[in-house]
Design a protein around this motif. Structure first.
Motif, mmCIF file in Angstrom:
data_model
loop_
_atom_site.group_PDB
_atom_site.id
_atom_site.type_symbol
_atom_site.label_atom_id
_atom_site.label_comp_id
_atom_site.label_asym_id
_atom_site.label_seq_id
_atom_site.Cartn_x
_atom_site.Cartn_y
_atom_site.Cartn_z
ATOM 1 N N LEU A 183 27.777 53.700 22.375
ATOM 2 C CA LEU A 183 28.560 52.529 22.729
ATOM 3 C C LEU A 183 29.958 52.661 22.149
ATOM 4 C CD1 LEU A 183 25.430 51.335 22.113
ATOM 5 C CD2 LEU A 183 26.567 49.269 22.929
ATOM 6 N N ILE A 184 30.946 52.549 22.993
ATOM 7 C CA ILE A 184 32.338 52.541 22.558
ATOM 8 C C ILE A 184 32.772 51.085 22.464
ATOM 9 C CG2 ILE A 184 34.686 53.325 23.042
ATOM 10 C CD1 ILE A 184 33.445 55.520 24.820
ATOM 11 N N LEU A 185 33.070 50.630 21.277
ATOM 12 C CA LEU A 185 33.435 49.230 21.037
ATOM 13 C C LEU A 185 34.918 49.145 20.724
ATOM 14 C CD1 LEU A 185 30.449 48.204 18.711
ATOM 15 C CD2 LEU A 185 30.525 48.260 21.216
ATOM 16 N N ASP A 186 35.680 48.552 21.627
ATOM 17 C CA ASP A 186 37.132 48.452 21.478
ATOM 18 C C ASP A 186 37.467 47.044 20.978
ATOM 19 O OD1 ASP A 186 39.844 48.794 21.609
ATOM 20 O OD2 ASP A 186 39.894 49.458 23.690
ATOM 21 N N GLU A 187 37.882 46.936 19.731
ATOM 22 C CA GLU A 187 38.186 45.644 19.094
ATOM 23 C C GLU A 187 37.023 44.665 19.298
ATOM 24 O OE1 GLU A 187 40.616 45.439 17.182
ATOM 25 O OE2 GLU A 187 42.241 46.728 17.887
ATOM 26 N N VAL A 227 27.718 54.746 17.712
ATOM 27 C CA VAL A 227 28.720 53.712 17.930
ATOM 28 C C VAL A 227 30.094 54.273 17.593
ATOM 29 C CG1 VAL A 227 29.558 51.432 17.261
ATOM 30 C CG2 VAL A 227 27.095 51.855 17.440
ATOM 31 N N LEU A 228 31.013 54.185 18.544
ATOM 32 C CA LEU A 228 32.407 54.546 18.317
ATOM 33 C C LEU A 228 33.199 53.239 18.316
ATOM 34 C CD1 LEU A 228 34.396 56.962 18.031
ATOM 35 C CD2 LEU A 228 34.788 56.770 20.496
ATOM 36 N N MET A 229 33.794 52.911 17.183
ATOM 37 C CA MET A 229 34.373 51.588 16.973
ATOM 38 C C MET A 229 35.882 51.688 16.769
ATOM 39 S SD MET A 229 33.172 48.910 14.052
ATOM 40 C CE MET A 229 33.922 47.311 13.801
ATOM 41 N N ILE A 230 36.631 51.049 17.672
ATOM 42 C CA ILE A 230 38.085 50.967 17.555
ATOM 43 C C ILE A 230 38.433 49.595 16.997
ATOM 44 C CG2 ILE A 230 40.255 50.941 18.853
ATOM 45 C CD1 ILE A 230 38.833 52.680 20.969
ATOM 46 N N SER A 231 39.254 49.567 15.966
ATOM 47 C CA SER A 231 39.630 48.273 15.386
ATOM 48 C C SER A 231 41.016 48.365 14.764
ATOM 49 C CB SER A 231 38.624 47.834 14.327
ATOM 50 O OG SER A 231 39.025 46.609 13.723
ATOM 51 N N SER A 232 41.773 47.264 14.908
ATOM 52 C CA SER A 232 43.078 47.173 14.257
ATOM 53 C C SER A 232 42.964 46.622 12.847
ATOM 54 C CB SER A 232 44.007 46.272 15.086
ATOM 55 O OG SER A 232 44.247 46.841 16.355
ATOM 56 N N GLU A 233 41.765 46.180 12.479
ATOM 57 C CA GLU A 233 41.542 45.645 11.138
ATOM 58 C C GLU A 233 40.952 46.740 10.248
ATOM 59 O OE1 GLU A 233 39.687 41.793 10.845
ATOM 60 O OE2 GLU A 233 40.194 41.318 12.921
ATOM 61 N N MET A 234 41.778 47.291 9.381
ATOM 62 C CA MET A 234 41.305 48.385 8.531
ATOM 63 C C MET A 234 40.136 47.984 7.635
ATOM 64 S SD MET A 234 44.562 50.676 7.442
ATOM 65 C CE MET A 234 45.923 50.934 8.580
ATOM 66 N N ALA A 282 28.615 53.529 27.215
ATOM 67 C CA ALA A 282 28.948 52.131 27.480
ATOM 68 C C ALA A 282 30.282 51.849 26.813
ATOM 69 C CB ALA A 282 27.869 51.199 26.932
ATOM 70 N N TYR A 283 31.079 50.984 27.439
ATOM 71 C CA TYR A 283 32.404 50.676 26.893
ATOM 72 C C TYR A 283 32.609 49.164 26.852
ATOM 73 C CZ TYR A 283 37.496 50.219 26.606
ATOM 74 O OH TYR A 283 38.772 49.860 26.231
ATOM 75 N N VAL A 284 32.700 48.620 25.653
ATOM 76 C CA VAL A 284 32.988 47.206 25.455
ATOM 77 C C VAL A 284 34.494 47.071 25.309
ATOM 78 C CG1 VAL A 284 32.655 45.198 23.966
ATOM 79 C CG2 VAL A 284 30.752 46.772 24.389
ATOM 80 N N THR A 285 35.142 46.534 26.335
ATOM 81 C CA THR A 285 36.595 46.472 26.385
ATOM 82 C C THR A 285 37.175 45.504 25.363
ATOM 83 O OG1 THR A 285 38.460 45.844 27.803
ATOM 84 C CG2 THR A 285 36.382 44.761 28.217
ATOM 85 N N GLU A 286 38.436 45.736 24.989
ATOM 86 C CA GLU A 286 39.126 44.823 24.083
ATOM 87 C C GLU A 286 39.475 43.506 24.769
ATOM 88 O OE1 GLU A 286 43.064 46.032 22.881
ATOM 89 O OE2 GLU A 286 43.466 47.019 24.795
ATOM 90 N N THR A 340 42.878 52.997 22.735
ATOM 91 C CA THR A 340 42.251 52.437 23.938
ATOM 92 C C THR A 340 42.354 53.406 25.104
ATOM 93 O OG1 THR A 340 42.608 50.138 23.264
ATOM 94 C CG2 THR A 340 42.403 50.563 25.622
ATOM 95 N N GLU A 341 43.492 54.075 25.237
ATOM 96 C CA GLU A 341 43.655 55.055 26.312
ATOM 97 C C GLU A 341 42.614 56.168 26.203
ATOM 98 O OE1 GLU A 341 47.534 52.943 25.774
ATOM 99 O OE2 GLU A 341 45.993 53.763 24.460
ATOM 100 N N LEU A 342 42.336 56.601 24.972
ATOM 101 C CA LEU A 342 41.314 57.620 24.764
ATOM 102 C C LEU A 342 39.951 57.114 25.216
ATOM 103 C CD1 LEU A 342 40.288 60.312 23.547
ATOM 104 C CD2 LEU A 342 40.130 59.131 21.336
ATOM 105 N N ALA A 343 39.599 55.915 24.773
ATOM 106 C CA ALA A 343 38.287 55.361 25.108
ATOM 107 C C ALA A 343 38.129 55.164 26.609
ATOM 108 C CB ALA A 343 38.087 54.040 24.372
#
Length: 506
Positions: free
Chosen positions: A429-433, A460-467, A343-347, A303-306
């Motif tokens: 689009l950066i999608l955080d969780e 799309v750059l997608m951050i997720s805690s669900e592998m 664009a950044y979709v926050t967690e 998240t800090e990176l995004a």
């Protein structure tokens, strides 16, 4: 095994909406009982009835607890009987310490004087139980969302709990922290504590639940007993959505195009501790039409990176380069990042992604007010037309775009956030969780939206805690650990084992 709780024929009506319709729920002493259903099915409303948030007299039906008819007037009334609820929305005081929050309203005091030594000692013991290593004197506003959730669990354990209700307890936690919490639930069960868990993570439900009750559209659909026979995810999903879902992730043609975004030599220092570097020489890229994932444990720096890339909204002394379509761009301010095509979709959609008290129409246009304005004056007719267009395109379930966002389910709120950023016309689009706290049916819709964006040539750059989510959706996956990108895997070679091996060996 006797029933600790029986809720019989519970009906709860709000103006124009019947949220619960003759719901029944039986929870046996010493079991872990899962309550599942789509967003808006009525799960949280039912638990608010049970805990006294909606007091006796505001609903129809009966609650029998520990063999007696219970009519709870408020939360303190239910807590006095050992019913403790931890809501999905955290209820901590940010400017108080962990210890102060844990014992708030339940202070360790003698003759009106708080015993801080006892308070901190007991808090430390509770923090060990929930796997939190922070000192009891740490201020809560210095903790991330996941760690704050663990403080909530510790706060519940500080009371004489008999029935613990957890509403999406792992929604904000990493996989390892989630597993620790589930282990804690099993440990509490062994100590005789009964639990009700509301969760959209069906693998977690199957791991810990003795019984599963499914609610759909405010009514009880089924109750399954895991001790009688194994409960499958397919059976739960079928009852939740009213149909079989053969595939959890929609199919799409993976076709990467030209280079769209390149980030190089990206370094970020901590927002408050100037001597602590949180991102080290990060380098990655996203091509047109690609869905690129970032995997990592909580605290790895994803998240800090995004946030640091999106308008330097996190960190200090940020250095590095961002190129969009081969052109160096300035992302040092949020408006500049938007103008550059990001664009950044926050967690944390409720605090940082939406204005909950405002209607859908106002939220959809927030990131691009010039698009519905002329001469600096907002054109409300255009705003309504734009938001109505996205309501239809995104299948936002609401009677009107003038509905306040706070009244929408989590999945529909997330669609509003996505609509807001799509109206801004981003390239990446950066999608955080992006699916945190969203049920399986709404997740599928969000995945479809992501696939549509990639088909349009968006990155799309997608951050997720669900592998499994990353593996099911992404063309490539970067692995992050302790502020560094430690590996890159193509979809064909990626697996949970390979991702974890990169994390633990670097």
């Amino acid at each position: 095994m006797s029933a600790l709780l029986e809720m019989r024929g519970i009906t709860k009506t709000f103006p124009g909406v019947k949220a619960l319709d003759e719901v029944t729920l039986t929870v046996r002493q010493g079991e872990i009982h899962a309550l599942v259903g789509e967003n808006g099915a009525g799960k949280s409303t039912l638990m608010k009835v049970l805990s006294g948030v909606y007091p006796a007299g505001t609903y129809d039906g009966e609650i029998h607890y520990d063999g007696e008819l219970a009519q709870f007037r408020d939360i303190s009334d239910s807590e006095s009987r050992g019913i403790i609820i931890i809501h999905q929305e955290l209820a901590l005081v940010p400017l108080l310490s962990i210890a102060e929050n844990v014992f708030l309203g339940n202070e360790r005091a003698t003759n009106g004087v708080i015993d801080w030594n006892a308070t901190n000692r007991m808090t430390g013991e509770l923090l060990k139980k929930v796997g939190l290593r922070e000192a009891p004197t740490t201020m809560v506003d210095k903790l991330g969302v996941g760690k704050q959730q663990l403080v909530e669990i510790a706060k519940a354990l500080s009371k004489e709990v008999r029935l613990l209700i957890l509403d999406e307890p792992t929604a904000a936690l990493s996989e390892s922290d989630s597993q620790a919490l589930l282990d804690l639930m099993l440990e509490l069960k062994a100590q005789g504590v009964t639990s009700i868990i509301i969760s959209h993570k069906l693998n977690e439900v199957r791991r810990v639940a003795d019984s599963v009750t499914v609610i759909r559209d405010g009514s009880t659909v089924s109750t399954m007993d895991a001790r009688a026979q194994p409960i499958t995810e397919a059976a739960i999903v079928r009852d939740m959505v009213g149909r079989d879902m053969a595939h959890r992730y929609p199919e799409r043609t993976r076709r990467a195009g030209d280079m769209l975004m390149e980030v190089s030599d990206w370094n970020v220092w901590h927002a408050e501790h100037a001597d602590r570097q949180v991102i080290h020489n990060a380098q990655f890229n996203v091509r047109a039409g690609e869905v690129v994932g970032i995997a990592g444990l909580m605290g790895s720096g994803r998240t800090e990176l995004a946030m640091s890339i999106f308008g330097h909204s996190y960190g200090r002394n940020i250095t590095g380069n961002v190129r969009i379509k081969g052109r160096d761009v300035d992302v040092s301010k949020i408006d500049r990042a938007i103008d550059a095509g990001l664009a950044y979709v926050t967690e944390d959609r409720k605090s940082l992604g939406l204005i909950l008290e405002e209607p859908i129409s106002r939220n959809v246009t927030l990131a691009n007010l010039p698009g519905v304005s002329s001469g600096g004056i907002l054109n409300e007719n255009e705003e309504t037309q734009v938001s109505e267009k996205y309501r239809r395109a995104m299948n936002i379930r609401t009677p009107s775009v003038f509905q306040k966002v706070m009244n929408l389910s989590g999945g529909n709120q997330q669609k509003v956030v996505l609509s807001k950023w799509l109206f801004a016309g981003p390239e990446v689009l950066i999608l955080d969780e992006p699916t945190r706290g969203i049920d399986v049916g709404a997740k599928f819709e969000i995945y479809g939206i992501i696939n549509d964006l990639s088909a349009q040539g968006k990155g799309v750059l997608m951050i997720s805690s669900e592998m499994p989510e990353l593996l099911g959706m992404c063309d490539r996956i970067y692995v992050m650990n302790e502020g560094e990108l430690v590996g890159e895997l193509d979809a064909a070679e990626a697996s949970q084992e390979r991702i974890m091996s990169l994390i633990v060996t670097e």
